[in-house]
Design a protein around this motif. Sequence first.
Motif, PDB file in Angstrom:
ATOM      1  N   SER A 166      30.125 -64.330 -21.513  1.00  0.00           N
ATOM      2  CA  SER A 166      31.465 -63.802 -21.719  1.00  0.00           C
ATOM      3  C   SER A 166      31.786 -63.746 -23.212  1.00  0.00           C
ATOM      4  O   SER A 166      31.224 -64.486 -24.011  1.00  0.00           O
ATOM      5  N   LYS A 167      32.694 -62.841 -23.561  1.00  0.00           N
ATOM      6  CA  LYS A 167      33.106 -62.686 -24.944  1.00  0.00           C
ATOM      7  C   LYS A 167      34.302 -63.577 -25.235  1.00  0.00           C
ATOM      8  O   LYS A 167      35.064 -63.933 -24.332  1.00  0.00           O
ATOM      9  N   LYS A 168      34.480 -63.924 -26.493  1.00  0.00           N
ATOM     10  CA  LYS A 168      35.646 -64.693 -26.909  1.00  0.00           C
ATOM     11  C   LYS A 168      36.889 -63.841 -26.704  1.00  0.00           C
ATOM     12  O   LYS A 168      36.842 -62.615 -26.795  1.00  0.00           O
ATOM     13  N   ALA A 169      38.020 -64.515 -26.458  1.00  0.00           N
ATOM     14  CA  ALA A 169      39.268 -63.798 -26.181  1.00  0.00           C
ATOM     15  C   ALA A 169      39.667 -62.912 -27.353  1.00  0.00           C
ATOM     16  O   ALA A 169      40.129 -61.786 -27.162  1.00  0.00           O
ATOM     17  N   GLU A 170      39.469 -63.391 -28.579  1.00  0.00           N
ATOM     18  CA  GLU A 170      39.873 -62.589 -29.740  1.00  0.00           C
ATOM     19  C   GLU A 170      38.956 -61.385 -29.966  1.00  0.00           C
ATOM     20  O   GLU A 170      39.295 -60.453 -30.681  1.00  0.00           O
ATOM     21  N   ALA A 171      37.776 -61.377 -29.349  1.00  0.00           N
ATOM     22  CA  ALA A 171      36.841 -60.262 -29.508  1.00  0.00           C
ATOM     23  C   ALA A 171      37.077 -59.161 -28.481  1.00  0.00           C
ATOM     24  O   ALA A 171      36.577 -58.064 -28.639  1.00  0.00           O
ATOM     25  N   GLN A 172      37.847 -59.458 -27.453  1.00  0.00           N
ATOM     26  CA  GLN A 172      38.099 -58.457 -26.427  1.00  0.00           C
ATOM     27  C   GLN A 172      39.117 -57.446 -26.930  1.00  0.00           C
ATOM     28  O   GLN A 172      40.044 -57.794 -27.668  1.00  0.00           O
ATOM     29  N   PRO A 173      38.950 -56.191 -26.569  1.00  0.00           N
ATOM     30  CA  PRO A 173      39.864 -55.157 -27.067  1.00  0.00           C
ATOM     31  C   PRO A 173      41.284 -55.360 -26.554  1.00  0.00           C
ATOM     32  O   PRO A 173      41.490 -55.848 -25.450  1.00  0.00           O
ATOM     33  N   LYS A 174      42.237 -55.001 -27.395  1.00  0.00           N
ATOM     34  CA  LYS A 174      43.646 -55.122 -27.030  1.00  0.00           C
ATOM     35  C   LYS A 174      44.243 -53.726 -26.940  1.00  0.00           C
ATOM     36  O   LYS A 174      43.957 -52.864 -27.763  1.00  0.00           O
ATOM     37  N   GLN A 175      45.072 -53.528 -25.947  1.00  0.00           N
ATOM     38  CA  GLN A 175      45.742 -52.241 -25.754  1.00  0.00           C
ATOM     39  C   GLN A 175      47.018 -52.239 -26.578  1.00  0.00           C
ATOM     40  O   GLN A 175      47.810 -53.172 -26.514  1.00  0.00           O
ATOM     41  N   ILE A 176      47.208 -51.187 -27.358  1.00  0.00           N
ATOM     42  CA  ILE A 176      48.418 -51.030 -28.154  1.00  0.00           C
ATOM     43  C   ILE A 176      49.222 -49.892 -27.542  1.00  0.00           C
ATOM     44  O   ILE A 176      48.724 -48.770 -27.406  1.00  0.00           O
ATOM     45  N   LYS A 177      50.459 -50.197 -27.189  1.00  0.00           N
ATOM     46  CA  LYS A 177      51.301 -49.210 -26.541  1.00  0.00           C
ATOM     47  C   LYS A 177      51.977 -48.352 -27.605  1.00  0.00           C
ATOM     48  O   LYS A 177      52.535 -48.860 -28.571  1.00  0.00           O
ATOM     49  N   VAL A 178      51.892 -47.070 -27.425  1.00  0.00           N
ATOM     50  CA  VAL A 178      52.519 -46.122 -28.348  1.00  0.00           C
ATOM     51  C   VAL A 178      53.887 -45.769 -27.796  1.00  0.00           C
ATOM     52  O   VAL A 178      54.014 -45.357 -26.643  1.00  0.00           O
ATOM     53  N   GLN A 179      54.905 -45.917 -28.638  1.00  0.00           N
ATOM     54  CA  GLN A 179      56.254 -45.577 -28.225  1.00  0.00           C
ATOM     55  C   GLN A 179      56.571 -44.166 -28.680  1.00  0.00           C
ATOM     56  O   GLN A 179      56.472 -43.852 -29.865  1.00  0.00           O
ATOM     57  N   VAL A 180      56.960 -43.358 -27.757  1.00  0.00           N
ATOM     58  CA  VAL A 180      57.267 -41.965 -28.052  1.00  0.00           C
ATOM     59  C   VAL A 180      58.723 -41.870 -28.488  1.00  0.00           C
ATOM     60  O   VAL A 180      59.602 -42.462 -27.875  1.00  0.00           O
ATOM     61  N   GLY A 181      58.979 -41.149 -29.563  1.00  0.00           N
ATOM     62  CA  GLY A 181      60.336 -40.923 -30.039  1.00  0.00           C
ATOM     63  C   GLY A 181      60.820 -41.956 -31.031  1.00  0.00           C
ATOM     64  O   GLY A 181      61.878 -41.804 -31.608  1.00  0.00           O
ATOM     65  N   ALA A 182      60.103 -43.019 -31.286  1.00  0.00           N
ATOM     66  CA  ALA A 182      60.546 -44.052 -32.217  1.00  0.00           C
ATOM     67  C   ALA A 182      60.547 -43.538 -33.650  1.00  0.00           C
ATOM     68  O   ALA A 182      61.398 -43.892 -34.444  1.00  0.00           O
ATOM     69  N   SER A 183      59.597 -42.675 -33.990  1.00  0.00           N
ATOM     70  CA  SER A 183      59.532 -42.171 -35.355  1.00  0.00           C
ATOM     71  C   SER A 183      60.688 -41.224 -35.656  1.00  0.00           C
ATOM     72  O   SER A 183      61.160 -41.125 -36.776  1.00  0.00           O
TER      73      SER A 183
ATOM     74  N   SER B 246      13.480 -64.094 -26.899  1.00  0.00           N
ATOM     75  CA  SER B 246      14.645 -64.638 -27.592  1.00  0.00           C
ATOM     76  C   SER B 246      15.533 -63.489 -28.058  1.00  0.00           C
ATOM     77  O   SER B 246      15.046 -62.425 -28.431  1.00  0.00           O
ATOM     78  N   PHE B 247      16.837 -63.731 -28.029  1.00  0.00           N
ATOM     79  CA  PHE B 247      17.831 -62.727 -28.351  1.00  0.00           C
ATOM     80  C   PHE B 247      18.872 -63.340 -29.274  1.00  0.00           C
ATOM     81  O   PHE B 247      19.453 -64.384 -28.956  1.00  0.00           O
ATOM     82  N   THR B 248      19.109 -62.713 -30.410  1.00  0.00           N
ATOM     83  CA  THR B 248      20.164 -63.149 -31.319  1.00  0.00           C
ATOM     84  C   THR B 248      21.469 -62.563 -30.814  1.00  0.00           C
ATOM     85  O   THR B 248      21.599 -61.358 -30.652  1.00  0.00           O
ATOM     86  N   LEU B 249      22.422 -63.443 -30.573  1.00  0.00           N
ATOM     87  CA  LEU B 249      23.689 -63.019 -29.987  1.00  0.00           C
ATOM     88  C   LEU B 249      24.725 -62.759 -31.072  1.00  0.00           C
ATOM     89  O   LEU B 249      24.723 -63.411 -32.113  1.00  0.00           O
ATOM     90  N   PRO B 250      25.633 -61.829 -30.847  1.00  0.00           N
ATOM     91  CA  PRO B 250      26.697 -61.581 -31.816  1.00  0.00           C
ATOM     92  C   PRO B 250      27.695 -62.741 -31.830  1.00  0.00           C
ATOM     93  O   PRO B 250      27.780 -63.519 -30.880  1.00  0.00           O
ATOM     94  N   GLN B 251      28.469 -62.826 -32.887  1.00  0.00           N
ATOM     95  CA  GLN B 251      29.458 -63.900 -33.029  1.00  0.00           C
ATOM     96  C   GLN B 251      30.585 -63.788 -32.010  1.00  0.00           C
ATOM     97  O   GLN B 251      31.316 -64.747 -31.796  1.00  0.00           O
ATOM     98  N   THR B 252      30.713 -62.643 -31.375  1.00  0.00           N
ATOM     99  CA  THR B 252      31.801 -62.424 -30.412  1.00  0.00           C
ATOM    100  C   THR B 252      31.545 -63.087 -29.061  1.00  0.00           C
ATOM    101  O   THR B 252      32.434 -63.131 -28.226  1.00  0.00           O
ATOM    102  N   VAL B 253      30.353 -63.621 -28.851  1.00  0.00           N
ATOM    103  CA  VAL B 253      30.005 -64.227 -27.562  1.00  0.00           C
ATOM    104  C   VAL B 253      30.511 -65.663 -27.497  1.00  0.00           C
ATOM    105  O   VAL B 253      30.351 -66.437 -28.441  1.00  0.00           O
ATOM    106  N   ASP B 254      31.116 -66.003 -26.373  1.00  0.00           N
ATOM    107  CA  ASP B 254      31.575 -67.366 -26.113  1.00  0.00           C
ATOM    108  C   ASP B 254      30.402 -68.146 -25.532  1.00  0.00           C
ATOM    109  O   ASP B 254      29.972 -67.887 -24.407  1.00  0.00           O
TER     110      ASP B 254
END
Length: 159
Positions: A133-150, A107-115
């Motif tokens: 499979s993992k839940k959609a909200e648990a999957q990593p999201k790519q954040i785009k860095v904008q150069v020169g905005a600062s 038996s294996f206790t699964l994390p809450q991120t599993v669908d």
Amino acid sequence: MTTMTRFVPLRTPFEDVAGLQKRLNSIFNDFAGSEGSNAGFTPAVDVYEDAEKLVLKLEIPGVKQEDLDIRLENNTLVVKGERKFEQTEKAENFHRIERRFGSFVRSFTLPQTVDTEGVTASSDAGVLTISLSKKAEAQPKQIKVQVGASKQVEAQAAQ
């Protein structure tokens, strides 16, 4: 005749007791796993995950599909099975039987991120692969860095 004594620096009496305990455990483990015991076997398992899924691979050679029971209840994955001893030969002809037979439960206790709806199981060459499979909200999201905005913000603040 002179007696030679081995010098071991910083040795404590607890190390002697721990060594004795280790030897006794080894003896009892050898006895418990001796030939002819009716104890079941515990299949080895590999668990890994990536960004999209959690995967378990269990070694179950000789276990038929109808002897497997895979259940998912309350974020606990339970894998039950049985490897039956096939008596195609007379038992007295065997010189040694090293393979384990009997039933097993893992038996294996699964994390809450599993669908829990996205579960697949397949078997190939004696390896059972369970993919969750993992839940959609648990999957990593790519954040785009904008150069020169600062620099634009700093220039506007200076004016």
